[in-house]
Write a protein that holds these residues in place. Structure first.
Motif, PDB file in Angstrom:
ATOM      1  N   ASN A 136      -5.301  -6.767  25.712  1.00  0.00           N
ATOM      2  CA  ASN A 136      -4.707  -8.009  25.207  1.00  0.00           C
ATOM      3  C   ASN A 136      -5.532  -8.673  24.112  1.00  0.00           C
ATOM      4  OD1 ASN A 136      -2.028  -8.835  26.584  1.00  0.00           O
ATOM      5  ND2 ASN A 136      -3.241  -7.814  28.171  1.00  0.00           N
ATOM      6  N   LYS A 137      -6.830  -8.372  24.059  1.00  0.00           N
ATOM      7  CA  LYS A 137      -7.620  -8.810  22.896  1.00  0.00           C
ATOM      8  C   LYS A 137      -7.045  -8.137  21.651  1.00  0.00           C
ATOM      9  CE  LYS A 137     -12.113  -9.637  25.091  1.00  0.00           C
ATOM     10  NZ  LYS A 137     -13.440  -9.069  25.340  1.00  0.00           N
ATOM     11  N   GLU A 138      -6.697  -6.860  21.787  1.00  0.00           N
ATOM     12  CA  GLU A 138      -6.093  -6.111  20.683  1.00  0.00           C
ATOM     13  C   GLU A 138      -4.755  -6.704  20.275  1.00  0.00           C
ATOM     14  OE1 GLU A 138      -7.084  -3.736  18.528  1.00  0.00           O
ATOM     15  OE2 GLU A 138      -9.015  -4.182  19.468  1.00  0.00           O
ATOM     16  N   LYS A 139      -3.928  -6.997  21.285  1.00  0.00           N
ATOM     17  CA  LYS A 139      -2.608  -7.580  20.995  1.00  0.00           C
ATOM     18  C   LYS A 139      -2.769  -8.901  20.250  1.00  0.00           C
ATOM     19  CE  LYS A 139       0.187  -5.580  24.723  1.00  0.00           C
ATOM     20  NZ  LYS A 139       0.916  -5.806  25.977  1.00  0.00           N
ATOM     21  N   ARG A 140      -3.735  -9.716  20.664  1.00  0.00           N
ATOM     22  CA  ARG A 140      -3.962 -11.017  20.016  1.00  0.00           C
ATOM     23  C   ARG A 140      -4.349 -10.809  18.547  1.00  0.00           C
ATOM     24  NH1 ARG A 140      -4.269 -15.476  23.303  1.00  0.00           N
ATOM     25  NH2 ARG A 140      -5.347 -16.563  21.635  1.00  0.00           N
TER      26      ARG A 140
ATOM     27  N   ARG B  15      -1.891 -12.037  28.732  1.00  0.00           N
ATOM     28  CA  ARG B  15      -0.999 -10.889  28.918  1.00  0.00           C
ATOM     29  C   ARG B  15       0.169 -10.862  27.920  1.00  0.00           C
ATOM     30  NH1 ARG B  15      -4.791  -9.852  31.148  1.00  0.00           N
ATOM     31  NH2 ARG B  15      -5.177  -8.951  33.221  1.00  0.00           N
ATOM     32  N   TYR B  16       0.643 -12.042  27.521  1.00  0.00           N
ATOM     33  CA  TYR B  16       1.758 -12.110  26.567  1.00  0.00           C
ATOM     34  C   TYR B  16       1.420 -13.077  25.431  1.00  0.00           C
ATOM     35  CZ  TYR B  16       4.474  -9.552  30.023  1.00  0.00           C
ATOM     36  OH  TYR B  16       4.923  -8.590  30.896  1.00  0.00           O
ATOM     37  N   PRO B  17       0.430 -12.719  24.610  1.00  0.00           N
ATOM     38  CA  PRO B  17       0.027 -13.636  23.534  1.00  0.00           C
ATOM     39  C   PRO B  17       1.174 -13.973  22.582  1.00  0.00           C
ATOM     40  CG  PRO B  17      -1.022 -11.465  23.291  1.00  0.00           C
ATOM     41  CD  PRO B  17      -0.383 -11.489  24.638  1.00  0.00           C
ATOM     42  N   GLY B  18       2.193 -13.116  22.529  1.00  0.00           N
ATOM     43  CA  GLY B  18       3.367 -13.401  21.701  1.00  0.00           C
ATOM     44  C   GLY B  18       4.032 -14.713  22.098  1.00  0.00           C
ATOM     45  N   ILE B  19       4.001 -15.022  23.401  1.00  0.00           N
ATOM     46  CA  ILE B  19       4.607 -16.283  23.871  1.00  0.00           C
ATOM     47  C   ILE B  19       3.815 -17.471  23.326  1.00  0.00           C
ATOM     48  CG2 ILE B  19       5.142 -17.683  25.914  1.00  0.00           C
ATOM     49  CD1 ILE B  19       5.619 -15.073  27.477  1.00  0.00           C
ATOM     50  N   GLU B  20       2.481 -17.350  23.368  1.00  0.00           N
ATOM     51  CA  GLU B  20       1.624 -18.423  22.838  1.00  0.00           C
ATOM     52  C   GLU B  20       1.904 -18.640  21.345  1.00  0.00           C
ATOM     53  OE1 GLU B  20      -2.624 -17.795  23.484  1.00  0.00           O
ATOM     54  OE2 GLU B  20      -3.120 -19.082  21.780  1.00  0.00           O
ATOM     55  N   LYS B  21       1.929 -17.521  20.599  1.00  0.00           N
ATOM     56  CA  LYS B  21       2.118 -17.622  19.152  1.00  0.00           C
ATOM     57  C   LYS B  21       3.505 -18.178  18.814  1.00  0.00           C
ATOM     58  CE  LYS B  21       2.144 -14.971  14.885  1.00  0.00           C
ATOM     59  NZ  LYS B  21       2.358 -13.635  14.307  1.00  0.00           N
ATOM     60  N   GLY B 268      15.910 -16.977  16.035  1.00  0.00           N
ATOM     61  CA  GLY B 268      16.941 -17.759  15.339  1.00  0.00           C
ATOM     62  C   GLY B 268      16.395 -18.483  14.119  1.00  0.00           C
ATOM     63  N   MET B 269      15.085 -18.740  14.135  1.00  0.00           N
ATOM     64  CA  MET B 269      14.464 -19.424  12.990  1.00  0.00           C
ATOM     65  C   MET B 269      14.097 -18.429  11.885  1.00  0.00           C
ATOM     66  SD  MET B 269      12.022 -22.156  14.949  1.00  0.00           S
ATOM     67  CE  MET B 269      12.666 -23.672  15.697  1.00  0.00           C
ATOM     68  N   GLY B 270      14.280 -17.138  12.175  1.00  0.00           N
ATOM     69  CA  GLY B 270      14.064 -16.130  11.142  1.00  0.00           C
ATOM     70  C   GLY B 270      12.791 -15.316  11.259  1.00  0.00           C
ATOM     71  N   TYR B 271      12.087 -15.469  12.353  1.00  0.00           N
ATOM     72  CA  TYR B 271      10.875 -14.661  12.548  1.00  0.00           C
ATOM     73  C   TYR B 271      11.248 -13.305  13.148  1.00  0.00           C
ATOM     74  CZ  TYR B 271       8.441 -18.958  11.490  1.00  0.00           C
ATOM     75  OH  TYR B 271       8.000 -20.082  10.841  1.00  0.00           O
ATOM     76  N   THR B 272      10.416 -12.302  12.888  1.00  0.00           N
ATOM     77  CA  THR B 272      10.730 -10.952  13.363  1.00  0.00           C
ATOM     78  C   THR B 272      10.231 -10.764  14.802  1.00  0.00           C
ATOM     79  OG1 THR B 272       8.606 -10.007  12.679  1.00  0.00           O
ATOM     80  CG2 THR B 272      10.366 -10.051  11.014  1.00  0.00           C
ATOM     81  N   PRO B 273      10.817  -9.785  15.516  1.00  0.00           N
ATOM     82  CA  PRO B 273      10.348  -9.504  16.886  1.00  0.00           C
ATOM     83  C   PRO B 273       8.854  -9.187  16.912  1.00  0.00           C
ATOM     84  CG  PRO B 273      12.261  -8.132  16.328  1.00  0.00           C
ATOM     85  CD  PRO B 273      11.948  -8.943  15.117  1.00  0.00           C
ATOM     86  N   GLN B 274       8.347  -8.575  15.808  1.00  0.00           N
ATOM     87  CA  GLN B 274       6.927  -8.215  15.744  1.00  0.00           C
ATOM     88  C   GLN B 274       6.057  -9.463  15.598  1.00  0.00           C
ATOM     89  OE1 GLN B 274       9.375  -6.712  13.950  1.00  0.00           O
ATOM     90  NE2 GLN B 274       9.436  -4.782  15.102  1.00  0.00           N
ATOM     91  N   GLU B 275       6.508 -10.402  14.763  1.00  0.00           N
ATOM     92  CA  GLU B 275       5.755 -11.650  14.595  1.00  0.00           C
ATOM     93  C   GLU B 275       5.710 -12.448  15.887  1.00  0.00           C
ATOM     94  OE1 GLU B 275       6.455 -13.081   9.990  1.00  0.00           O
ATOM     95  OE2 GLU B 275       8.206 -12.976  11.287  1.00  0.00           O
ATOM     96  N   LEU B 276       6.746 -12.305  16.718  1.00  0.00           N
ATOM     97  CA  LEU B 276       6.860 -13.072  17.953  1.00  0.00           C
ATOM     98  C   LEU B 276       6.333 -12.301  19.161  1.00  0.00           C
ATOM     99  CD1 LEU B 276      10.491 -14.301  17.195  1.00  0.00           C
ATOM    100  CD2 LEU B 276       8.430 -15.732  17.076  1.00  0.00           C
ATOM    101  N   GLY B 277       5.910 -11.058  18.924  1.00  0.00           N
ATOM    102  CA  GLY B 277       5.343 -10.234  20.003  1.00  0.00           C
ATOM    103  C   GLY B 277       6.363  -9.751  21.026  1.00  0.00           C
ATOM    104  N   ILE B 278       7.656  -9.794  20.681  1.00  0.00           N
ATOM    105  CA  ILE B 278       8.677  -9.341  21.648  1.00  0.00           C
ATOM    106  C   ILE B 278       8.550  -7.829  21.880  1.00  0.00           C
ATOM    107  CG2 ILE B 278      11.179  -9.163  22.109  1.00  0.00           C
ATOM    108  CD1 ILE B 278      11.534 -11.689  20.379  1.00  0.00           C
TER     109      ILE B 278
END
Lengths: 179, 299
Positions: A136-140, B15-21, B268-278
């Protein structure tokens, strides 16, 4: 123990002070108002998948003063604390708050599952129940974020505050692994 | 611009940094600035740590609340479990002076004092009550054409005596916020059922916990949805990592995508799944990723 297990309960073995002890807890005052309607168990999501888990029976045991049986009950830790039964109780009994109090009494009597000891120690040591790992450090980093979050992970002084709190309350000793 | 502190908890950042971002991105777009809550810890998780020792739970939870009090802003969480811990601790210490004195004695040892000056907010109720469905709708540049199973989870709405979010049997606010993105919220069996993770059950009895998650995902799949949307990283982990465990233990394969509401809003705001970590979920579903990549104009 399931509802179908027949067992003689001697009144001389019951500990009525147990119920009083539970009812002292804020939120647990209405324990004695349970009239066994079984609305709690009938709607319980856990009971649907694990029929041996019976919240009505646990509350009945609490009301009868079955201290030892309850503190050591194999299904005491099956409640996911979804609060559905508490919301639906026609008597306004706070089933989940009561169950949490009984669990606390078990832990303070030295009855605790090994897996729960491990997660408690992990939190007491790292400040997180689920700490960061390399993956997860990598993912961040890949997301353009800092490798460590802005939590106790990044601030050692903050982690020391957590360590100090668990020492003061005795949580570190309470949950330590048994030899 | 409104300001809140952002309480991260454990599972979102670790575990899901995409949610934070995603949360930081979408709140900024909505005119809400999230300030880092530096040095916060585990909430700590309500079912387990509160079960073990109430005073430890209260002291650690109130320390997190106090960090936000010291910044002079309300605290925002994106996790039902953290919301459960922090709202309940905050309310109990605001109401019970004896308990507050006991906890403050501990906090004084680490240089803090609980004063009871702020509110603890969950992103869903904050968006509904303070931002508003209309403003969320206006922020959508690319309508999200997906069929969605909404998973409220438990501690967002219960115990209702501490929440006041309307009906706990048939809540609607989450569905309204999902539909504001252009998506359709689909009814499915036992929609309000628990994911099975809470109360220490995932830790102590994984197989039993997974039976609840399996039922949840089965019912969502039977309703023909594209994904499940939640507002809790612990439910998220239970339903996503859980699917890999369900496959090993029971042999069922669902490939059901699990998306946090912040991530849905980001699409919906135009961000990609990769930018959002989905795409960083443990369950890989390339077909779904390809489908949601087209939302932002299909480049």
């Amino acid at each position: 123990m399931s509802d179908t297990d027949m067992k003689v309960i001697k009144t001389s073995d019951l500990d009525l002070a147990f119920r009083e002890e539970i009812m002292k807890e804020h939120g647990a005052e209405k324990l004695s108002m349970c009239f066994n309607c079984t609305g709690c168990t009938a709607g319980c999501t856990m009971a649907e998948h694990e029929p041996n888990y019976n919240i009505r029976q646990l509350l009945r045991m609490a009301n009868l003063g079955m201290r030892e049986e309850l503190l050591n009950h194999p299904y005491l830790w099956n409640c996911t604390t979804c609060y559905k039964c508490q919301e639906r109780c026609p008597q306004g009994v706070h089933n989940v708050d009561i169950l949490l109090k009984i669990r606390t009494m078990a832990v303070h009597s030295g009855i605790m599952l090994d897996k729960h000891r491990k997660v408690a120690q992990l939190m007491a040591n790292t400040g997180h129940a689920v700490p960061i790992n390399d993956d997860n450090k990598e993912k961040r980093k890949k997301l353009g974020m800092g490798e460590l979050p802005e939590t106790v992970h990044k601030y050692p002084d903050a982690l020391e505050e957590v360590h100090k709190i668990v020492r003061i309350t005795g949580f570190d000793k309470l949950t330590e692994a048994q030899s | 611009m409104s300001e809140l502190s952002f309480f991260l908890g454990c599972i979102a950042p670790n575990r899901y940094p995409g949610i934070e971002k995603a949360t930081k991105i979408v709140m900024e777009e909505l005119g809400v600035h999230l300030k880092e809550l530096k040095g916060a810890s585990c909430c700590p998780a309500p079912g387990v740590f509160r079960s073990f020792d109430k005073i430890t739970w209260l002291a650690l939870a109130s320390r997190n609340v106090v960090l936000s009090e010291e910044m002079g802003v309300d605290l925002l969480t994106v996790c039902n479990g953290c919301f459960g811990s922090l709202v309940d601790a905050n309310n109990q210490l605001k109401e019970d002076q004896d308990l507050r004195a006991e906890v403050n004695k501990i906090l004084a040892e680490v240089g803090h004092e609980f004063k009871g000056t702020i509110r603890v907010r969950h992103i869903m109720e904050y968006l509904y009550d303070d931002v508003g469905v209309e403003k969320v709708k206006e922020s959508i540049k690319y309508p999200v054409d997906l069929k969605i199973a909404v998973h409220y989870g438990c501690h967002l709405i219960k115990p209702s005596k501490e929440r006041h979010l309307g009906s706990i049997e048939n809540p609607t606010f989450f569905d309204e916020l999902v539909e504001a993105t252009g998506a359709t919220s689909v009814m499915y069996k036992d929609k309000n059922a628990c994911c099975g993770a809470g109360g220490g059950v995932r830790t102590s009895s994984l197989e039993t916990a997974l039976k609840l998650a399996r039922a949840k995902i089965e019912h969502a799949q039977a309703a023909g949805v594209d994904c499940i949307v939640d507002a809790c990283p612990f439910c998220h982990l239970q339903m996503d990592v859980g699917q890999t465990e369900i496959e090993k233990k029971f042999g069922d394969v669902f490939n059901m995508p699990i998306v946090h509401y912040s991530q849905l809003l980001g699409l919906g705001m135009g961000y990609t799944p990769q930018e959002l970590g989905i795409d960083m979920n443990y369950v890989k579903n390339d077909e779904f990723i390809a489908k949601i990549e087209k939302i932002g104009g299909g480049n």
